[in-house]
Design a protein around this motif. Structure first.
Motif, mmCIF file in Angstrom:
data_model
loop_
_atom_site.group_PDB
_atom_site.id
_atom_site.type_symbol
_atom_site.label_atom_id
_atom_site.label_comp_id
_atom_site.label_asym_id
_atom_site.label_seq_id
_atom_site.Cartn_x
_atom_site.Cartn_y
_atom_site.Cartn_z
ATOM 1 N N THR A 1 41.632 50.188 44.283
ATOM 2 C CA THR A 1 42.415 49.372 45.219
ATOM 3 C C THR A 1 41.503 48.551 46.111
ATOM 4 O OG1 THR A 1 44.218 50.998 45.226
ATOM 5 C CG2 THR A 1 44.117 49.462 47.072
ATOM 6 N N LEU A 2 40.471 49.178 46.654
ATOM 7 C CA LEU A 2 39.537 48.467 47.524
ATOM 8 C C LEU A 2 38.803 47.368 46.761
ATOM 9 C CD1 LEU A 2 38.091 51.579 49.386
ATOM 10 C CD2 LEU A 2 39.550 49.811 50.377
ATOM 11 N N ALA A 3 38.387 47.658 45.527
ATOM 12 C CA ALA A 3 37.690 46.643 44.735
ATOM 13 C C ALA A 3 38.594 45.450 44.464
ATOM 14 C CB ALA A 3 37.197 47.251 43.426
ATOM 15 N N GLY A 4 39.866 45.711 44.171
ATOM 16 C CA GLY A 4 40.799 44.614 43.935
ATOM 17 C C GLY A 4 41.019 43.767 45.168
ATOM 18 N N LEU A 5 41.130 44.412 46.347
ATOM 19 C CA LEU A 5 41.317 43.664 47.592
ATOM 20 C C LEU A 5 40.117 42.765 47.878
ATOM 21 C CD1 LEU A 5 42.768 46.481 49.878
ATOM 22 C CD2 LEU A 5 44.021 44.563 48.918
ATOM 23 N N LEU A 6 38.915 43.312 47.714
ATOM 24 C CA LEU A 6 37.718 42.534 48.017
ATOM 25 C C LEU A 6 37.487 41.434 46.987
ATOM 26 C CD1 LEU A 6 35.305 45.386 49.163
ATOM 27 C CD2 LEU A 6 36.692 43.853 50.565
ATOM 28 N N ARG A 7 37.778 41.714 45.724
ATOM 29 C CA ARG A 7 37.626 40.676 44.704
ATOM 30 C C ARG A 7 38.587 39.511 44.986
ATOM 31 N NH1 ARG A 7 36.543 39.862 38.986
ATOM 32 N NH2 ARG A 7 35.682 41.950 38.750
ATOM 33 N N HIS A 8 39.834 39.842 45.305
ATOM 34 C CA HIS A 8 40.810 38.796 45.602
ATOM 35 C C HIS A 8 40.399 38.003 46.840
ATOM 36 C CE1 HIS A 8 44.754 36.854 45.763
ATOM 37 N NE2 HIS A 8 44.774 37.136 47.049
ATOM 38 N N GLY A 9 39.908 38.699 47.877
ATOM 39 C CA GLY A 9 39.483 38.004 49.084
ATOM 40 C C GLY A 9 38.306 37.082 48.834
ATOM 41 N N LEU A 10 37.362 37.496 47.989
ATOM 42 C CA LEU A 10 36.217 36.647 47.675
ATOM 43 C C LEU A 10 36.645 35.422 46.879
ATOM 44 C CD1 LEU A 10 33.210 36.058 47.550
ATOM 45 C CD2 LEU A 10 33.037 37.622 45.591
ATOM 46 N N ALA A 11 37.513 35.619 45.887
ATOM 47 C CA ALA A 11 37.968 34.485 45.075
ATOM 48 C C ALA A 11 38.708 33.466 45.930
ATOM 49 C CB ALA A 11 38.865 34.988 43.941
ATOM 50 N N ALA A 12 39.523 33.922 46.886
ATOM 51 C CA ALA A 12 40.241 32.997 47.763
ATOM 52 C C ALA A 12 39.291 32.286 48.721
ATOM 53 C CB ALA A 12 41.307 33.753 48.555
ATOM 54 N N ARG A 13 38.280 32.994 49.188
ATOM 55 C CA ARG A 13 37.362 32.408 50.176
ATOM 56 C C ARG A 13 36.498 31.307 49.567
ATOM 57 N NH1 ARG A 13 34.381 30.190 53.061
ATOM 58 N NH2 ARG A 13 33.369 30.933 54.954
ATOM 59 N N VAL A 14 35.979 31.529 48.358
ATOM 60 C CA VAL A 14 35.082 30.543 47.753
ATOM 61 C C VAL A 14 35.828 29.537 46.908
ATOM 62 C CG1 VAL A 14 33.174 32.170 47.750
ATOM 63 C CG2 VAL A 14 34.621 32.013 45.726
ATOM 64 N N GLY A 15 37.121 29.784 46.646
ATOM 65 C CA GLY A 15 37.911 28.839 45.868
ATOM 66 C C GLY A 15 37.586 28.820 44.393
ATOM 67 N N ASP A 16 36.908 29.852 43.878
ATOM 68 C CA ASP A 16 36.525 29.897 42.471
ATOM 69 C C ASP A 16 36.565 31.344 42.010
ATOM 70 O OD1 ASP A 16 35.542 29.600 39.951
ATOM 71 O OD2 ASP A 16 33.527 28.962 40.545
ATOM 72 N N PRO A 17 37.599 31.764 41.236
ATOM 73 C CA PRO A 17 37.665 33.155 40.779
ATOM 74 C C PRO A 17 36.452 33.587 39.969
ATOM 75 C CG PRO A 17 39.762 32.027 40.431
ATOM 76 C CD PRO A 17 38.777 30.977 40.833
ATOM 77 N N ALA A 18 35.776 32.643 39.300
ATOM 78 C CA ALA A 18 34.615 33.013 38.492
ATOM 79 C C ALA A 18 33.479 33.531 39.365
ATOM 80 C CB ALA A 18 34.156 31.812 37.671
ATOM 81 N N ARG A 19 33.389 33.052 40.615
ATOM 82 C CA ARG A 19 32.328 33.533 41.501
ATOM 83 C C ARG A 19 32.479 35.012 41.793
ATOM 84 N NH1 ARG A 19 29.748 30.262 45.051
ATOM 85 N NH2 ARG A 19 28.534 32.167 45.468
ATOM 86 N N ALA A 20 33.725 35.492 41.840
ATOM 87 C CA ALA A 20 33.933 36.913 42.098
ATOM 88 C C ALA A 20 33.338 37.779 40.998
ATOM 89 C CB ALA A 20 35.425 37.203 42.252
ATOM 90 N N SER A 21 33.278 37.259 39.775
ATOM 91 C CA SER A 21 32.715 38.026 38.667
ATOM 92 C C SER A 21 31.217 38.258 38.836
ATOM 93 C CB SER A 21 32.979 37.310 37.344
ATOM 94 O OG SER A 21 34.366 37.140 37.134
ATOM 95 N N GLU A 22 30.530 37.382 39.581
ATOM 96 C CA GLU A 22 29.108 37.574 39.820
ATOM 97 C C GLU A 22 28.843 38.850 40.606
ATOM 98 O OE1 GLU A 22 27.271 34.165 41.539
ATOM 99 O OE2 GLU A 22 28.561 32.755 40.450
ATOM 100 N N LEU A 23 29.815 39.264 41.429
ATOM 101 C CA LEU A 23 29.648 40.462 42.245
ATOM 102 C C LEU A 23 30.362 41.670 41.656
ATOM 103 C CD1 LEU A 23 28.522 41.603 44.923
ATOM 104 C CD2 LEU A 23 30.693 40.965 45.986
#
Length: 543
Positions: free
Chosen positions: A60-82
């Motif tokens: 659950t925590l990983a999903g929340l942080l991944r979604h927050g990162l994708a929204a912040r940078v405007g690129d879901p692919a960037r979340a995959s780097e982390l």
């Protein structure tokens, strides 16, 4: 030989203290968990099966942080780097650089898990839909979770980039803007959370002492050390990371991190900020500063404390966090969550319907699709999941001011006009008061801004619609005494429009802006000639 093979790499131990700011429900994977006794509760919290403590799973925590990162940078692919990515489309699988542990809740002193009654409200009628009533376990505001993360940096050159992504991922837990939300019914104000402290530690696993500092401890010792470090920790993770980098003689990496984290927020969103008074205007056509007549409000709940046994129903009260750093909580009356959202949704639906019919509603289906795109809808015949609302209540509004008024009501026989025996009730009602309300709008356009202006006009003048119980006897009228729509786009300065000035000062600059928004809404709802057969069709519709 690669840098990955030269050194074991760097490990960052990151610990955060998260405090819930509103009621939160994180559901269990099983209908009835093994540790829970049979009861009338329909929706249980997720708990640790050994201790029974409320739990936020690592997934659950990983999903929340991944979604927050994708929204912040405007690129879901960037979340995959982390957070890594699965194999597919010729892409090799990528392992997550972040490890997250389950987090367990600590409730405020003197409180326990609450059992609330949930409902679904019909936006058209403002009443509870038949059969859609349930009981669910809820974590109260003030509950604290200690979150443990570990970031593994295999290649030294990647350290600044990965730390930047971690800082951006947790930025939404800092309390600014719409922020991160936890659990269910987040569109109705539930699950608001704030990170109050962050403690970090950088370990070079190529160093003997750092290696034993990590691998020579048990999990309990690691968690305890992280929690103990939170006492004097920073509220900003990027600040804590930069301080640790400078302490490790990596000032250049700290400067790079600070510069990258300070970059623009690329999300396109708007905030509808309202101050709603439990009152009616004595003259609906006067300016916003006109006289208000306090009204009565009843968002029904079971009485508690010294009112238990004294009254049959009481206006809803909820724990409110006074100081997230210390976890101080008080009990205060609230305006409601589902009922308030249904009120605004009902006004919006009526405004769209009336405007479309006045313009010649050529295609009601497309008009409804546009409305559902913004306000959400149930699962359609060809859809797997319901459509979420893009207009979301940030948190449950708290009423300040006003007073509690105890009233007695009875049931009157419609035939004889006499009181019916045994039908005498006593209620605690909220009289007067003001609540601050924020609705977040994701990726808005001019048409939805125009609709927000029409909703505010109704709330600021004649409140035809009501919230809560007792509408038939005049309860539940709320009036907008302040309304502002703030549009935020990337690194541009926020655009602010006073919607009350636009309603009461038609010659002002704000009214001119709003007229452009309403024109966009009219254009969207207006029919236009079809080029092939001359018939009319609607221009609006969902994307």
């Amino acid at each position: 030989m690669s840098a990955r093979a030269d050194r074991p790499g760097v490990l960052w131990e990151i610990t955060g203290r998260w405090c819930l700011l509103s009621d939160t429900h994180v559901g269990a994977a099983q209908v009835v968990p093994r540790h829970a006794a049979q009861s009338d509760v329909d929706l249980h919290l997720d708990r640790d099966p050994r201790t029974g403590a409320p739990r936020l799973r690592a997934t659950t925590l990983a999903g929340l942080l991944r979604h927050g990162l994708a929204a912040r940078v405007g690129d879901p692919a960037r979340a995959s780097e982390l957070f890594g990515a699965a194999e597919g489309d010729g892409r090799a699988p990528r392992t997550s650089a972040v490890e997250i542990d389950d987090a367990f809740g600590r409730l405020p002193e003197g409180t326990g898990v609450a059992v609330r009654t949930g409902t679904r409200v019909d936006p058209a009628a403002g009443t509870v839909l038949p059969g859609l009533l349930w009981q669910w376990e809820v974590l109260p505001a003030g509950t604290v979770f200690v979150v443990h993360l570990r970031l593994r940096v295999a290649v030294p050159a990647d350290e600044a980039r990965l730390l930047t992504l971690v800082a951006l991922a947790v930025e939404g837990v800092g309390g600014a803007g719409p922020g991160t939300r936890v659990g269910g019914r987040t569109g109705r104000g539930h699950g608001s959370v704030r990170a109050t402290h962050w403690a970090v530690r950088r370990l070079d696993l190529g160093d003997e002492h750092d290696w034993f500092a990590h691998h020579g401890r048990s999990w309990e010792e690691r968690w305890r050390a992280g929690a103990d470090a939170l006492a004097e920790a920073s509220a900003d993770l990027s600040v804590a990371l930069a301080r640790e980098l400078r302490a490790k003689d990596r000032a250049g990496t700290a400067a790079h991190l600070a510069a990258r984290v300070a970059g623009p927020d690329r999300r396109r969103r708007a905030e509808l900020r309202l101050a709603l008074a439990v009152a009616e205007r004595t003259d609906p056509l006067t300016a916003p500063s006109g006289d208000l007549r306090p009204g009565l409000l009843s968002i029904g709940d079971a009485p508690t404390g010294d009112r238990l046994g004294e009254v049959d129903r009481a206006h809803r009260e909820r724990p409110v966090v006074e100081d997230p750093d210390k976890g101080e909580v008080r009990i205060a009356p609230v305006l409601g969550d589902t009922a308030l959202f249904a009120l605004v949704k009902r006004i919006a639906a009526r405004s769209v319907r009336d405007a479309a019919e006045a313009l010649g509603d050529a295609d009601p289906g497309r008009r409804q699709a546009w409305y559902d795109h913004w306000w959400g809808a149930d699962t359609g015949a060809r859809e797997a999941v319901p459509r979420p609302s893009r207009v979301r209540l940030r948190t449950v509004p708290v009423i300040t001011g006003g007073a509690v008024l105890t009233a007695t009501r009875m049931t009157v026989d419609s035939l004889f006009g006499d009181a019916v025996d045994g039908r005498l009730f006593t209620d605690d009602l909220q009289c007067g008061g003001v609540a601050e309300v924020v609705f977040d709008i994701d990726d808005p356009d001019d048409a939805i801004r125009g609709l927000c202006a029409l909703v505010v006009r109704d709330l600021a003048t004649v409140p035809f619609d009501t919230v809560g119980a007792g509408a038939g006897v005049g309860h539940g009228r709320v009036s907008a005494v302040r309304a502002e729509l703030v549009t935020l786009t990337g690194d541009r300065a926020p655009e602010r429009v006073d919607l009350l000035d636009a309603s009461f000062a038609p010659d002002g600059a704000d009214a001119e802006v709003v007229r452009g928004w309403v024109a966009a809404l009219r254009a969207l709802l207006s029919p236009e000639p079809d080029r092939e057969d001359g018939t009319s069709r609607g221009k609006g519709g969902g994307p």
